[in-house]
Design a protein around this motif. Structure first.
Motif, PDB file in Angstrom:
ATOM      1  N   ILE A   1      68.712   7.437  80.650  1.00  0.00           N
ATOM      2  CA  ILE A   1      68.728   8.547  81.599  1.00  0.00           C
ATOM      3  C   ILE A   1      68.745   8.027  83.035  1.00  0.00           C
ATOM      4  N   GLN A   2      67.894   7.043  83.298  1.00  0.00           N
ATOM      5  CA  GLN A   2      67.802   6.483  84.639  1.00  0.00           C
ATOM      6  C   GLN A   2      69.094   5.786  85.042  1.00  0.00           C
ATOM      7  N   CYS A   3      69.705   5.050  84.126  1.00  0.00           N
ATOM      8  CA  CYS A   3      70.944   4.342  84.426  1.00  0.00           C
ATOM      9  C   CYS A   3      72.064   5.322  84.788  1.00  0.00           C
ATOM     10  N   CYS A   4      72.160   6.413  84.041  1.00  0.00           N
ATOM     11  CA  CYS A   4      73.192   7.409  84.344  1.00  0.00           C
ATOM     12  C   CYS A   4      72.937   8.070  85.699  1.00  0.00           C
ATOM     13  N   GLU A   5      71.674   8.362  85.990  1.00  0.00           N
ATOM     14  CA  GLU A   5      71.349   8.957  87.288  1.00  0.00           C
ATOM     15  C   GLU A   5      71.683   8.011  88.427  1.00  0.00           C
TER      16      GLU A   5
ATOM     17  N   PRO B   1      76.685   4.024  65.568  1.00  0.00           N
ATOM     18  CA  PRO B   1      75.352   4.021  64.954  1.00  0.00           C
ATOM     19  C   PRO B   1      74.263   4.094  66.021  1.00  0.00           C
ATOM     20  N   SER B   2      73.150   4.712  65.666  1.00  0.00           N
ATOM     21  CA  SER B   2      72.106   5.038  66.644  1.00  0.00           C
ATOM     22  C   SER B   2      71.606   3.832  67.427  1.00  0.00           C
ATOM     23  N   TYR B   3      71.497   2.677  66.783  1.00  0.00           N
ATOM     24  CA  TYR B   3      70.945   1.510  67.461  1.00  0.00           C
ATOM     25  C   TYR B   3      71.873   0.952  68.538  1.00  0.00           C
ATOM     26  N   LEU B   4      73.094   1.466  68.626  1.00  0.00           N
ATOM     27  CA  LEU B   4      74.042   1.022  69.653  1.00  0.00           C
ATOM     28  C   LEU B   4      74.159   2.014  70.810  1.00  0.00           C
ATOM     29  N   HIS B   5      73.475   3.125  70.738  1.00  0.00           N
ATOM     30  CA  HIS B   5      73.617   4.157  71.766  1.00  0.00           C
ATOM     31  C   HIS B   5      73.234   3.656  73.151  1.00  0.00           C
ATOM     32  N   LYS B   6      72.098   2.983  73.252  1.00  0.00           N
ATOM     33  CA  LYS B   6      71.642   2.539  74.565  1.00  0.00           C
ATOM     34  C   LYS B   6      72.624   1.563  75.189  1.00  0.00           C
TER      35      LYS B   6
ATOM     36  N   THR C   1      69.846  19.308  77.651  1.00  0.00           N
ATOM     37  CA  THR C   1      69.912  18.251  78.644  1.00  0.00           C
ATOM     38  C   THR C   1      69.484  16.914  78.040  1.00  0.00           C
ATOM     39  N   ALA C   2      69.730  15.847  78.787  1.00  0.00           N
ATOM     40  CA  ALA C   2      69.269  14.534  78.347  1.00  0.00           C
ATOM     41  C   ALA C   2      67.746  14.506  78.253  1.00  0.00           C
ATOM     42  N   ARG C   3      67.070  15.228  79.118  1.00  0.00           N
ATOM     43  CA  ARG C   3      65.611  15.289  79.054  1.00  0.00           C
ATOM     44  C   ARG C   3      65.152  16.039  77.800  1.00  0.00           C
ATOM     45  N   ASP C   4      65.907  17.061  77.392  1.00  0.00           N
ATOM     46  CA  ASP C   4      65.604  17.734  76.128  1.00  0.00           C
ATOM     47  C   ASP C   4      65.727  16.750  74.960  1.00  0.00           C
ATOM     48  N   ALA C   5      66.758  15.912  75.007  1.00  0.00           N
ATOM     49  CA  ALA C   5      66.952  14.909  73.953  1.00  0.00           C
ATOM     50  C   ALA C   5      65.796  13.917  73.939  1.00  0.00           C
TER      51      ALA C   5
ATOM     52  N   GLY D   1      75.395   7.867  89.109  1.00  0.00           N
ATOM     53  CA  GLY D   1      76.040   9.120  89.481  1.00  0.00           C
ATOM     54  C   GLY D   1      76.906   9.738  88.399  1.00  0.00           C
ATOM     55  N   VAL D   2      76.538   9.526  87.124  1.00  0.00           N
ATOM     56  CA  VAL D   2      77.300  10.111  86.025  1.00  0.00           C
ATOM     57  C   VAL D   2      76.385  11.002  85.190  1.00  0.00           C
ATOM     58  N   ARG D   3      76.988  11.901  84.428  1.00  0.00           N
ATOM     59  CA  ARG D   3      76.238  12.821  83.590  1.00  0.00           C
ATOM     60  C   ARG D   3      76.026  12.212  82.207  1.00  0.00           C
ATOM     61  N   LEU D   4      74.881  12.548  81.599  1.00  0.00           N
ATOM     62  CA  LEU D   4      74.583  12.136  80.232  1.00  0.00           C
ATOM     63  C   LEU D   4      74.269  13.370  79.407  1.00  0.00           C
ATOM     64  N   PHE D   5      75.043  13.563  78.345  1.00  0.00           N
ATOM     65  CA  PHE D   5      74.850  14.668  77.419  1.00  0.00           C
ATOM     66  C   PHE D   5      74.578  14.094  76.038  1.00  0.00           C
TER      67      PHE D   5
END
Length: 330
Positions: free
Chosen positions: A105-109, A70-75, A299-303, A112-116
């Motif tokens: 986004i910052q946490c993934c950067e 569910p969306s509220y658990l994504h972060k 990209t994650a920035r597009d999202a 060193g991992v990718r976020l899609f």
């Protein structure tokens, strides 16, 4: 490449079944707090079932995780996975507010991992063809666009959709597909004006976007439509118009009867009659991007920017005022 899936609802099962059929990909774990969903997905794919993310993280070996919660658990789970060094493929929306999206986004950067993020409409053939016709100049200068996405209220199946704090409502959960597509096709948005009517098992929104190019788009989304799920889109330019309609776009139409369990358990997932499903094309693209280090189509920035449009639409509906972009990040 080894992959795990967190969340075994409708989209989680789709992710798991696609990974199980991919060449050079091994599905090593599937996880859901509902034991029956995890076990059923494991039987379907041959993966190991878990009911705890922490247990799967400790026991299963994987490089990438699909988050279909569910969306509220994504972060929460994106950041946990990133800190564990796992690449993340997260279903849309990226988050429910811009601050959470930026932190993800910052946490993934930092780790060193990718976020899609799964804005799968970019992989539907009709939408790809509309974008291509515009890019190739077949329509001339883009002037006006319309998009709609309507279907039954998912809150009738999954109660968390009824809570605006958990789903974000129809603009964040459903309309965001078309907001992303229109920004992808027509460029950055200058102003957003939104209307919203919400009551029990009804959430209707109508949003007008004014683009920096001068183009204008009207976007409609409806949870509560009594008929089957359907989408429409059109882009009109100075020299032509291109249109798509999910009920008319193909002479081949597939209607699958859900099993007894699916009828009561899962939210409707749009399908395409193409040889490869858009979800398969999307996940294969994300895996290839991880392998090659290339940039994704979305990209994650597009999202983040798609969420910004949805947040602006909600604010406009609340205040009755047009909202100018970009929003100030907090």
């Amino acid at each position: 490449m080894k992959v795990a899936v967190l969340g075994c609802g409708g989209l989680g099962r789709i992710h798991a079944s696609i990974y199980a059929g991919m060449r050079d990909v091994e599905l090593t774990g599937v996880c859901d707090i509902q034991q029956d969903l995890a076990d059923d997905t494991a039987r379907m794919t041959g993966a190991v079932a878990y009911t705890s993310f922490e247990e799967m993280l400790e026991q299963a070996e994987f490089d990438v995780i699909s988050i279909a919660l569910p969306s509220y658990l994504h972060k929460e789970y994106t950041m946990l996975a990133a800190k564990a060094g796992k690449h993340v493929i997260c279903e849309k929306p990226i988050a429910l507010n811009l601050e959470d999206a930026q932190q993800m986004i910052q946490c993934c950067e930092e780790n060193g991992v990718r976020l899609f993020v799964g804005h799968v409409v970019r992989f539907f053939p009709d939408y790809i063809n509309m974008k291509q016709a515009l890019d190739e100049g077949k329509l001339g200068r883009a002037c006006v666009a319309h998009a709609s996405r309507i279907g039954g209220h998912p809150g009738a199946t999954k109660a968390w959709y009824n809570e605006i704090e958990q789903s974000g409502g129809v603009m964040v959960d459903l309309m965001i597909h078309d907001l992303d597509f229109l920004r992808w096709s027509l460029g950055e948005v200058k102003t957003v004006y939104g209307l919203n009517r919400r009551e029990e098992l009804l959430d209707y929104a109508l949003v007008t976007l004014q683009f920096e190019s001068g183009a204008v788009a009207n976007v409609e989304a409806n949870w509560g439509f009594p008929g089957q799920f359907q989408t429409k889109a059109e882009i009109a330019g100075s020299e032509g118009i291109v249109m798509a309609n999910s009920l008319k776009s193909s002479s081949l139409q597939i209607h699958k009867a859900p099993s007894a369990s699916e009828a009561s358990t899962f939210v409707t997932v749009p399908e395409s009659p193409g040889f490869q499903s858009p979800y398969e094309l999307e996940l294969q693209h994300f895996i290839d991007c991880i392998r090659t280090g290339s940039e994704a189509i979305v990209t994650a920035r597009d999202a983040y920017k798609a969420l910004e449009l949805a947040v602006a639409a909600i604010e406009s509906a609340r205040t009755g005022q047009a909202i100018y972009l970009p929003l100030v990040e907090r």
